[in-house]
Design an enzyme around this catalytic site. Structure first.
Site, PDB file in Angstrom:
ATOM      1  N   CYS A   2      10.366  50.933  47.518  1.00  0.00           N
ATOM      2  CA  CYS A   2       9.043  50.826  48.112  1.00  0.00           C
ATOM      3  C   CYS A   2       9.165  50.970  49.620  1.00  0.00           C
ATOM      4  CB  CYS A   2       8.441  49.469  47.777  1.00  0.00           C
ATOM      5  SG  CYS A   2       8.499  49.123  46.013  1.00  0.00           S
ATOM      6  N   ARG A  27       8.254  57.052  49.725  1.00  0.00           N
ATOM      7  CA  ARG A  27       9.088  56.033  49.084  1.00  0.00           C
ATOM      8  C   ARG A  27       8.454  55.469  47.820  1.00  0.00           C
ATOM      9  NH1 ARG A  27      13.299  53.675  52.454  1.00  0.00           N
ATOM     10  NH2 ARG A  27      13.373  52.096  50.848  1.00  0.00           N
ATOM     11  N   TRP A  74       6.525  51.555  44.522  1.00  0.00           N
ATOM     12  CA  TRP A  74       7.077  52.318  43.412  1.00  0.00           C
ATOM     13  C   TRP A  74       7.299  51.271  42.321  1.00  0.00           C
ATOM     14  CZ3 TRP A  74      11.635  52.645  40.449  1.00  0.00           C
ATOM     15  CH2 TRP A  74      11.811  53.853  39.759  1.00  0.00           C
ATOM     16  N   ASN A 100      10.720  44.741  48.579  1.00  0.00           N
ATOM     17  CA  ASN A 100      11.383  45.930  48.055  1.00  0.00           C
ATOM     18  C   ASN A 100      12.602  45.438  47.284  1.00  0.00           C
ATOM     19  OD1 ASN A 100      12.273  48.486  47.640  1.00  0.00           O
ATOM     20  ND2 ASN A 100      12.771  48.936  49.767  1.00  0.00           N
ATOM     21  N   GLY A 101      12.706  45.780  46.004  1.00  0.00           N
ATOM     22  CA  GLY A 101      13.853  45.305  45.208  1.00  0.00           C
ATOM     23  C   GLY A 101      13.386  44.702  43.901  1.00  0.00           C
ATOM     24  N   GLU A 488      21.685  72.851  41.564  1.00  0.00           N
ATOM     25  CA  GLU A 488      20.724  72.408  42.574  1.00  0.00           C
ATOM     26  C   GLU A 488      19.390  73.165  42.442  1.00  0.00           C
ATOM     27  OE1 GLU A 488      20.214  70.078  44.446  1.00  0.00           O
ATOM     28  OE2 GLU A 488      18.945  70.745  46.094  1.00  0.00           O
ATOM     29  N   LYS A 492      15.786  71.361  41.773  1.00  0.00           N
ATOM     30  CA  LYS A 492      14.605  71.528  42.644  1.00  0.00           C
ATOM     31  C   LYS A 492      13.386  71.895  41.805  1.00  0.00           C
ATOM     32  CE  LYS A 492      15.603  69.886  45.463  1.00  0.00           C
ATOM     33  NZ  LYS A 492      16.797  69.303  45.910  1.00  0.00           N
ATOM     34  N   GLU A 495      12.173  68.868  39.663  1.00  0.00           N
ATOM     35  CA  GLU A 495      11.604  67.773  40.456  1.00  0.00           C
ATOM     36  C   GLU A 495      10.171  68.017  40.876  1.00  0.00           C
ATOM     37  OE1 GLU A 495      14.525  67.517  43.781  1.00  0.00           O
ATOM     38  OE2 GLU A 495      14.224  65.382  43.489  1.00  0.00           O
ATOM     39  N   HIS A 511      28.951  79.507  25.275  1.00  0.00           N
ATOM     40  CA  HIS A 511      29.400  78.390  24.442  1.00  0.00           C
ATOM     41  C   HIS A 511      28.229  77.515  23.985  1.00  0.00           C
ATOM     42  CE1 HIS A 511      33.557  79.388  25.263  1.00  0.00           C
ATOM     43  NE2 HIS A 511      33.248  79.488  26.552  1.00  0.00           N
ATOM     44  N   LYS A 610      11.900  58.815  47.415  1.00  0.00           N
ATOM     45  CA  LYS A 610      12.900  59.429  48.285  1.00  0.00           C
ATOM     46  C   LYS A 610      14.203  58.644  48.298  1.00  0.00           C
ATOM     47  CE  LYS A 610      14.213  62.458  51.339  1.00  0.00           C
ATOM     48  NZ  LYS A 610      14.592  63.777  50.804  1.00  0.00           N
TER      49      LYS A 610
HETATM   50  C1  AGP Z   1      16.947  65.423  45.627  1.00  0.00           C
HETATM   51  O1  AGP Z   1      16.009  66.418  45.668  1.00  0.00           O
HETATM   52  C2  AGP Z   1      16.581  64.177  45.006  1.00  0.00           C
HETATM   53  N1  AGP Z   1      15.306  63.708  45.294  1.00  0.00           N
HETATM   54  C3  AGP Z   1      17.647  63.184  44.709  1.00  0.00           C
HETATM   55  O2  AGP Z   1      18.438  63.762  43.738  1.00  0.00           O
HETATM   56  C4  AGP Z   1      18.548  62.684  45.865  1.00  0.00           C
HETATM   57  O3  AGP Z   1      19.366  63.720  46.312  1.00  0.00           O
HETATM   58  C5  AGP Z   1      19.383  61.503  45.363  1.00  0.00           C
HETATM   59  O4  AGP Z   1      18.525  60.469  44.998  1.00  0.00           O
HETATM   60  C6  AGP Z   1      20.390  61.018  46.373  1.00  0.00           C
HETATM   61  O5  AGP Z   1      19.799  60.553  47.541  1.00  0.00           O
HETATM   62  P1  AGP Z   1      20.650  60.258  48.831  1.00  0.00           P
HETATM   63  O6  AGP Z   1      21.244  61.536  49.300  1.00  0.00           O
HETATM   64  O7  AGP Z   1      19.666  59.688  49.809  1.00  0.00           O
HETATM   65  O8  AGP Z   1      21.707  59.266  48.460  1.00  0.00           O
END
Ligand code: AGP
Length: 615
Positions: A2, A27, A74, A100-101, A488, A492, A495, A511, A610
């Site tokens: 959060c 966040r 969140w 937060n937590g 990657e 993307k 996500e 395979h 994030k």
């Molecule tokens: C990437 O697009 C993601 N949102 C996610 O995978 C991110 O890279 C991951 O949570 C790691 O975050 P960090 O680099 O802040 O540790």
């Protein structure tokens, strides 16, 4: 995960808090809320969904006060409903908290409090905190907010960051941190102070910040602050000056932060390299790594730990460190590492890669490394973050604030950081000649320009997005150093557009995944002119033979590929080792434009946040 913002001073708190929350909305965006104290009363406004709903509510029903706390949520415990939105007020209305937590033992504590006659209004774990504080303030802490908070935190299991206010003490905020649920930055102003879970929230007001460590509690007034451990020992904290400017945390002319951050990469990579390379001597200069030649030679293994995009960056870095420094590298998920009782010793270096520096799984892997006596390094973007602070040495990404939930510029910056790390290790371990080192540093100097040219593919990619956005499954294939780029690229797309996409090492397609390919499946192939080009061409033939729609990312000047693939995206010819940095650019753009076409919320994709500060 959060976001938290708090203010105390002589200005109205609400606008400062709402603007701060706006910068933290990445966040969490299940609900938002703000509370102030004015004329001896706590005033709260909360609403579900995005911050705009809260803003409208505050507009219709303003709240005043020179002290306040705010939160974007969140959801973990309790549905995203208004009654579960923070801030939470205690039963007698004296105390209010943002959190937060996760309070792991909240059920036990809740039952205990309920047995004492305390009534709960939400389904959250957080409400337990504020009820405990009220209970201790009345009984044991003699109204002292810091003392009551400390007593409450002592009873809570799990990792937390909290900020609390007491309506009878409108001249102080109390904040505490335990474990790795997210950071607590105290921003120091002139006769006013700020608290935030993340730097960008308060950067426009001050760049002077203090970061709370785990098990620390701070009392913050408009004039100053006092930090102590949860056991009551006073702490003298270092004041950090944050180099980011507030403008770099704004969207500018771009529609989304993600788009801005993709286009920022030619600049951000210049900053990643700037001042770190002696081109004449072919050397990487990384003083914050604190690495000696003796240590570098003694190492026999490097273990990279990271999550998500940062993990894929680590897979690219493995190629660099093994190839240039001849050091064996393993790459592991932060979330898995500590569960396999890893073998570590003082000849192993553990490298954590983390944009936020606060991903709880990565931090847990770092703790494992610390306990087992490995040398601990980190590559981080957020200055002053927990990962940076606990490391023996670090390399900053220098990418500037990354706000879009989908990581882009931190990915390329962390790859370049690993290239620098590999060069630094190579020179200390004497695994490269001067001529080779000069060549590798020269290659690096070309990167910002090559990335700039790769960004020019945007018009082609926009058209491609129009042609492909309605498909529901994608396959991304790459080989060698560009295999992690396939992973990657697929991440993307998943996500931000919610399309199912799989990244795969191209050679593994036969395979299993080849069974999925038909005329409804776009297959994106990274087919640059390198030592694996011929092999990639044969993968393309195999995909085509099954009816797949092949999109190739190819090297400028490669005309052969046009007869093999349905669509071609050309990127400039580039040095093999640095090709992932260039090849990922069109994949970031493709994900962005497909998501745009589908009307998805690019910067705040559903269910994500994030900084992932829960396990
Ligand atoms: C990437 O697009 C993601 N949102 C996610 O995978 C991110 O890279 C991951 O949570 C790691 O975050 P960090 O680099 O802040 O540790």
């Amino acid at each position: 995960m959060c976001g938290i913002v708090a203010y105390i001073g002589s200005r109205e708190a609400t606008p400062i808090i709402l603007d701060g929350l706006q910068r933290l909305e990445y966040r969490g965006y299940d609900s938002a809320g703000v509370a102030t104290i004015d004329q001896g009363e706590i005033h709260v406004r909360r609403d579900v969904g995005k911050l705009i709903n809260l803003r409208l509510k505050v507009q219709a029903d303003p709240l005043t006060g020179k002290i306040g706390i705010g939160h974007t949520r969140w959801a973990t415990h309790g549905a995203p409903a208004e009654r579960n939105a923070h801030p939470h007020v205690s039963m007698d209305g004296e105390f209010v908290v943002v959190h937060n937590g996760i309070v792991e033992n909240y059920l036990e504590l809740k039952h205990e409090l309920m047995a004492e006659g305390i009534e709960f209004k939400s389904d959250t774990d957080t409400e337990v905190i504020v009820q405990l504080i009220e209970r201790f303030a009345h009984n044991g802490a003699q109204g002292n907010l810091t003392e009551a908070t400390r007593k409450a935190v002592h009873l809570m299991r799990g990792a937390h960051a909290i900020v609390v206010m007491n309506r009878n003490k409108p001249d102080e905020l109390v904040t505490a941190r335990v474990g790795n649920a997210g950071g607590v930055a105290i921003g120091l102003g002139e006769h006013e102070n700020f608290i935030a879970s993340d730097i960008p929230a308060i950067l426009e007001h001050t760049r002077r910040m203090i970061f709370l460590e785990s098990r620390q509690i701070a009392t913050v007034t408009a004039q100053g602050f006092h930090i102590q451990t949860l056991d009551g020992n006073p702490i003298k904290s270092e004041i950090h000056t944050i180099p980011w400017d507030p403008v770099s945390a704004a969207k500018g002319e771009f529609k989304h932060f993600m788009q801005k951050e993709i286009f920022d990469q030619a600049r951000s990579l210049t900053d990643t390299i700037r001042g770190r390379v002696d081109f004449e001597r072919g050397e990487a200069l990384l003083p914050d790594l604190n690495l000696t030649a003796e240590q570098a030679k003694a190492l026999n293994r490097l273990v990279t730990v990271a999550c998500g995009t940062s993990y894929y960056s680590g897979l690219v870095g493995k190629f660099y460190i093994e190839h240039l420094a001849r050091l064996n590298v393993e790459v592991d998920y932060g979330s898995e590492y500590r569960y396999r009782d890893p073998i570590l010793d003082d000849r192993t270096a553990v490298l954590a890669i983390t944009q936020s520096g606060e991903t709880v799984d990565t931090l847990a892997a770092m703790e494992e490394a610390r306990e087992k006596k490995a040398t601990l390094w980190s590559i981080v973007n957020t200055i002053g973050s927990q990962a940076m602070r606990i490391s023996d040495g670090y390399i900053t990404m220098n990418a500037g604030p990354e706000i879009g939930v989908a990581s882009t510029k931190a990915f390329t910056a962390s790859i370049v950081d690993q290239y620098l790390l590999a060069l630094a290790l190579a020179q200390l371990r004497e695994t490269l000649t001067l001529g080779q080192r000069r060549q590798y540093t020269h290659d690096l100097s070309r990167i910002p320009d090559l990335v700039g040219r790769a960004l020019e593919t945007e018009p082609v990619i926009k058209e491609l997005a129009t042609a492909l956005h309605h498909y529901t499954d994608f396959l991304y294939l790459g080989r060698g150093i560009n295999y992690p780029i396939a992973l990657e690229g697929a991440l993307k797309l998943k996500e931000i557009s919610y399309i199912h996409a799989e990244g795969y090492p191209a050679g593994e397609m036969k395979h299993g995944p080849i069974a999925l390919i038909d005329e409804e499946m776009p297959v994106l192939c990274l087919a640059l002119k390198d030592n694996l080009y011929e092999k990639m061409i044969s993968q393309i033939e195999q995909a085509k033979a099954r009816g797949g729609i092949v999109v190739a990312v190819a090297t400028e000047g490669d005309t052969v590929i046009q007869s093999k693939a349905d669509h071609v995206i050309y990127v400039p010819e580039c040095p093999y080792l640095l090709s992932p940095v260039v090849a990922v650019i069109p994949l970031q753009l493709l994900a962005y434009h497909i998501a745009q076409r589908r009307g998805a919320d690019v910067d705040q994709p559903r269910n994500l946040a994030k900084s992932v500060t829960v396990e």
